[in-house]
Design an enzyme around this catalytic site. Structure first.
Site, short mmCIF file in Angstrom:
data_model
loop_
_atom_site.label_atom_id
_atom_site.label_comp_id
_atom_site.label_asym_id
_atom_site.label_seq_id
_atom_site.Cartn_x
_atom_site.Cartn_y
_atom_site.Cartn_z
N HIS A 271 0.81 -1.21 0.00
CA HIS A 271 0.00 0.00 0.00
C HIS A 271 0.85 1.28 0.00
CE1 HIS A 271 -3.53 2.44 0.93
NE2 HIS A 271 -4.30 1.35 0.89
N GLU A 446 -2.54 -1.09 -6.11
CA GLU A 446 -2.43 -2.21 -5.16
C GLU A 446 -2.84 -3.53 -5.83
OE1 GLU A 446 -4.80 -1.16 -1.63
OE2 GLU A 446 -4.91 0.85 -2.51
#
Length: 493
Positions: A271, A446
């Protein structure tokens, strides 16, 4: 957040030069018409003292062998209880550095050196293009914090490895073999990013090393049975490798130790928040984003915007799937249907200016794009019950900063990626080097499996055992690129 409440510097409307696109076979061209963990003892060389001046400092010269060392945090609070939170630095022969903490296996900084090495990937060009070393100053291209205490208190998952389940799980529960497992509800009534004590809040065992002439950091942790409600003990390894062609490779693996082969769901991701103009830049102006995805999973509250023909052609559409509403608290969870991106604001197949795209979608992007596989990699394995990942790394996305030519490609073996434009960052969030971050001043790309797959039987499944582990590979490939006027950039389609 209301976009009008933000101070936005609008870029002059123009067509930016775009980086090369890759993947597939037949060529199609785009004409560009414009210009508590135990650590091994680590010897710290004298010149590592520069690290104490800030995360943007380059503590080495831009020549030398790859190295991985433990370094000091720029800021350490007096009386802090975070003594076991360590910081490590990887460095390649070009002077590019990556800093990683054992708390959550988080990326803390990705710093490109004063003389960036412009290493172009294999690409298809029909005209001359500029590949050069150029002086552009040190630059840290991910957001984060200066101190371990800030990471302990971080609500935004800055740079973290996420799991056991990335993204949101509807109603914080799933049923497996007739048994319902209740997970921690940490996002309203839903489960988000592995829960309160997810992998992002765990101390990982860290081992710095050099492998195959590349700086490497191996991190390991164990998630016990029933942690956050998940079945089975899970052993995890995260391996970061910084290569000498300026590629940061992340390999994630997870397997149970249960000899009875108890299934448990796993979908991991990373992330980091990227801004290629520098982490201290307040907007995404000048960023061009490409995502190679023809289909996406619309959130439950998203209205249908594709044409009827596009919807009918969308592979994997499950008729009669429950439509979730925001009133039920599921507005950011896919409702189970798969739609074409064509004719929607979620189509990034052609390079798009992110600032302009955010004007079209002021609330920002937070959607899952299903990666379009090249023909040779299009074999899917969902029928056999195994993970539906690319059998090879697929070029999923390209982020390009047109004013500097700084470019990052994302290659992965995952089925798709979440595109998130940092919409929920609070205004003036304190960050590294005294910088205050703003909403929509970075983008997260992501890669991971389908969100809420545990509650959608028709999605590619994500259950693992001791004999069927989870394997995730993502590469972030950095280079600089300036296209010349009139250059035709082409992608193998």
């Amino acid at each position: 957040m209301n976009r009008q409440q933000q101070t936005i510097v609008t870029a002059t409307r123009r067509q930016y030069e775009v980086p090369p696109l890759q993947g597939g076979s037949a060529a199609t061209c785009i004409q560009n018409t414009s210009s508590t963990a135990q650590f091994p003892a680590c010897r710290q060389p004298d010149d590592l003292t520069a690290a104490s001046s800030g995360l943007n400092a380059i503590p080495y010269s831009t020549a030398g062998s790859p190295q991985c060392h433990e370094v000091d945090w720029p800021t350490q609070e007096q009386g802090s209880t975070t003594a076991d939170v360590r910081l490590f630095m990887l460095r390649n022969t070009n002077g590019m550095t990556v800093r990683i903490t054992n708390l959550g296996a988080r990326l803390v900084s990705i710093t490109l050196p004063h003389d960036e090495t412009a290493i172009e990937p294999d690409s298809c060009y029909t005209a001359e293009h500029d590949i050069s070393r150029r002086s552009c100053g040190t630059i840290d291209v991910i957001q984060g914090y200066d101190s371990p205490a800030r990471y302990v208190d971080d609500p935004y998952y800055m740079g973290a490895v996420i799991g056991r389940l990335a993204n949101r799980t509807k109603a914080a529960r799933f049923t497996l073999n007739g048994k319902t497992y209740r997970l921690t509800a940490n996002d309203g009534i839903n489960h988000l990013h592995g829960g309160n004590t997810g992998l992002h809040n765990r101390l990982w065992q860290a081992t710095p090393q050099v492998r195959n002439k590349a700086a490497t950091l191996v991190l390991q942790c164990t998630s016990p049975d029933e942690e956050e409600g998940y079945p089975a003990t899970l052993h995890l390894t995260a391996t970061y490798t910084l290569t000498n062609d300026n590629t940061l490779r992340l390999e994630l693996s997870a397997a149970t130790d249960d000899t009875a082969s108890v299934l448990t769901p796993v979908s991991l991701t990373a992330h980091p928040y990227f801004n290629l103009a520098g982490h201290d830049t307040a907007t995404l102006d000048g960023h061009i984003l490409t995502i190679h995805a023809d289909r996406y999973l619309p959130p439950g509250g998203t209205p249908d915007k594709g044409t009827e023909g596009e919807k009918a052609q969308s592979a994997g559409v499950c008729e009669g799937t429950e439509q979730l509403t925001s009133a039920e608290g599921y507005s950011r969870i896919p409702a189970g249907k798969i739609y074409s991106v064509h004719g929607t604001p979620f189509d990034f197949n052609n390079p798009r200016d992110l600032t302009q795209a955010l004007h079209e979608v002021p609330e920002g992007f937070d959607h899952y794009a299903i990666i379009t596989l090249p023909e040779a990699a299009s074999v899917r394995h969902s029928q056999s019950g195994t993970e539906d990942t690319c059998p090879q790394l697929c070029h999923a996305a390209t982020l390009h900063h047109a004013p500097t030519g700084r470019t990052m490609q994302v290659h992965t073996n995952q089925t798709g990626l979440q595109c998130y434009t940092a919409n929920f960052i609070a205004p003036d969030t304190p960050g590294k080097n005294g910088v205050h971050y703003q909403p929509q001043s970075a983008v997260c790309l992501e890669p991971h499996g389908y969100p809420n797959a545990v509650n959608n039987a028709h999605f590619p499944q994500i259950f693992v055992t001791e004999k069927q582990p989870h394997t995730h590979i993502t590469e972030y490939r950095f280079f600089t690129h300036k296209a010349q006027q009139g250059t035709a950039l082409c992608r193998k389609a």
